[in-house]
Scaffold this motif. Structure first.
Motif, short mmCIF file in Angstrom:
data_model
loop_
_atom_site.label_atom_id
_atom_site.label_comp_id
_atom_site.label_asym_id
_atom_site.label_seq_id
_atom_site.Cartn_x
_atom_site.Cartn_y
_atom_site.Cartn_z
N LEU A 58 0.82 -1.21 0.00
CA LEU A 58 0.00 0.00 0.00
C LEU A 58 0.85 1.26 0.00
CD1 LEU A 58 -2.80 -0.90 2.59
CD2 LEU A 58 -2.88 -1.11 0.10
N VAL A 78 2.26 2.50 2.76
CA VAL A 78 1.90 3.22 3.98
C VAL A 78 2.71 2.67 5.14
CG1 VAL A 78 -0.46 3.71 3.19
CG2 VAL A 78 -0.02 1.62 4.51
N THR A 102 -0.53 2.26 9.88
CA THR A 102 -1.68 2.46 8.99
C THR A 102 -2.16 1.13 8.44
OG1 THR A 102 -0.87 4.66 8.41
CG2 THR A 102 -2.48 3.68 6.93
N PHE A 145 -6.09 -1.32 8.49
CA PHE A 145 -6.85 -1.83 7.36
C PHE A 145 -6.71 -3.33 7.12
CE2 PHE A 145 -6.09 2.67 6.38
CZ PHE A 145 -7.41 3.08 6.26
N ALA A 173 -6.83 -2.67 -2.97
CA ALA A 173 -6.54 -1.65 -1.96
C ALA A 173 -5.34 -0.81 -2.38
CB ALA A 173 -6.29 -2.30 -0.61
N SER A 174 -4.33 -1.45 -2.91
CA SER A 174 -3.13 -0.74 -3.38
C SER A 174 -3.47 0.20 -4.53
CB SER A 174 -2.07 -1.75 -3.81
OG SER A 174 -0.95 -1.11 -4.33
N VAL A 215 -5.26 3.28 -3.17
CA VAL A 215 -4.32 4.23 -2.55
C VAL A 215 -3.54 4.97 -3.64
CG1 VAL A 215 -2.24 4.45 -1.13
CG2 VAL A 215 -4.11 2.99 -0.38
N THR A 271 -5.83 6.70 2.03
CA THR A 271 -6.41 5.40 2.40
C THR A 271 -7.90 5.51 2.71
OG1 THR A 271 -5.77 5.80 4.70
CG2 THR A 271 -4.23 4.53 3.34
N ILE A 307 -10.40 2.89 1.34
CA ILE A 307 -10.21 1.47 1.64
C ILE A 307 -11.26 1.04 2.65
CG2 ILE A 307 -8.69 -0.26 2.67
CD1 ILE A 307 -6.33 1.29 1.64
#
Length: 191
Positions: free
Chosen positions: A22, A24, A28, A32, A54-55, A58, A64, A67
C-alpha cells in the motif's frame, strides 16, 4: 505456544507486506488489515486480490480513505462481472469524482451502465472500460456530452473496432480540414 507464536509472526509479516504494497506505514496497515483480509476472503471465489485493489485505490486517490471491505468487494465483483481490470474501474471512478463531483455510488452506477450498454451492443465491456479509462482527457475536453454520452461513444467506437482516441483524432482532423477549406475560401474572396 508454538502455534500462537507462529500466528503472531504471520500477522506481523502480513502487516509488513501490506504496508509495502500500500505504500503506507505499518501502523496504517494495521488499521486496514482486517478490512482487507475480510474482502480477500469474499473475493477469493472471484479470482480478485483485495490487497491489489486496496493498493490501486491508494495509488489512484492518494489516501487510504477509500479502503473499506465494501468498496474493495464492489470493485472486485464489478471487474469480474464486466471482464475489466480493477485499475480501470478505479481510474474511471476517480476521474468522475474529480471532474463532475459524482459520488462513488454514482460513478459505480455509470460503470455498470457501461456494462449494460456494451452487452446490448454486443461488445466487450472490459475493452470499453479500458478505452474510457485511458481517454478520460477526452471526457474533460468534451464534458458537455456528460459521462453517459462518453460511455455511449466508447461503446459505439468499440462496435466498429475503434477507440475513443481514434475517434477524437479523426474528429480533430476533420476540424483542421474544415478550417483549411474556410481559410482557402477566405483567400479566394480576398483575391
Amino acid at each position: 505456544v508454538i502455534a500462537t507464536i507462529g500466528a503472531v509472526v504471520g500477522l506481523i509479516t502480513y502487516t509488513r507486506n501490506l504496508a509495502k504494497e500500500l505504500g503506507v506505514s505499518e501502523n496504517t496497515a494495521k488499521q486496514f488489515r482486517g478490512e482487507i483480509a475480510l474482502a480477500g476472503t469474499e473475493l477469493a471465489r472471484f479470482g480478485q486480490s483485495a490487497k491489489t485493489i486496496a493498493s490501486e485505490l491508494v495509488e489512484a486517490f492518494g489516501t487510504t480513505e477509500r479502503i473499506s471491505q465494501n468498496t474493495i468487494v464492489e470493485i472486485g465483483k464489478a471487474a469480474t462481472k464486466l471482464g475489466a481490470e480493477t485499475k480501470d474501474i478505479i481510474s474511471i471512478q476517480k476521474q468522475l469524482m474529480d471532474m463532475t463531483g459524482a459520488s462513488a455510488d454514482a460513478s459505480m452506477e455509470l460503470i455498470n451502465n457501461i456494462g449494460r450498454l456494451s452487452a446490448a451492443e454486443g461488445v466487450g465491456a472490459g475493452n470499453v472500460i479500458a478505452d474510457i479509462a485511458s481517454n478520460m482527457a477526452t471526457f474533460a475536453e468534451f464534458s458537455t456530452m456528460g459521462a453517459q454520452g462518453l460511455a455511449e461513444a466508447a461503446v459505439q467506437a468499440a462496435k466498429v473496432g475503434s477507440s475513443l482516441e481514434n475517434v477524437t483524432a479523426f474528429a480533430g482532423k476533420l476540424i483542421d480540414f474544415e478550417s483549411s477549406i474556410t481559410a482557402e475560401f477566405e483567400a479566394q474572396v480576398l483575391t
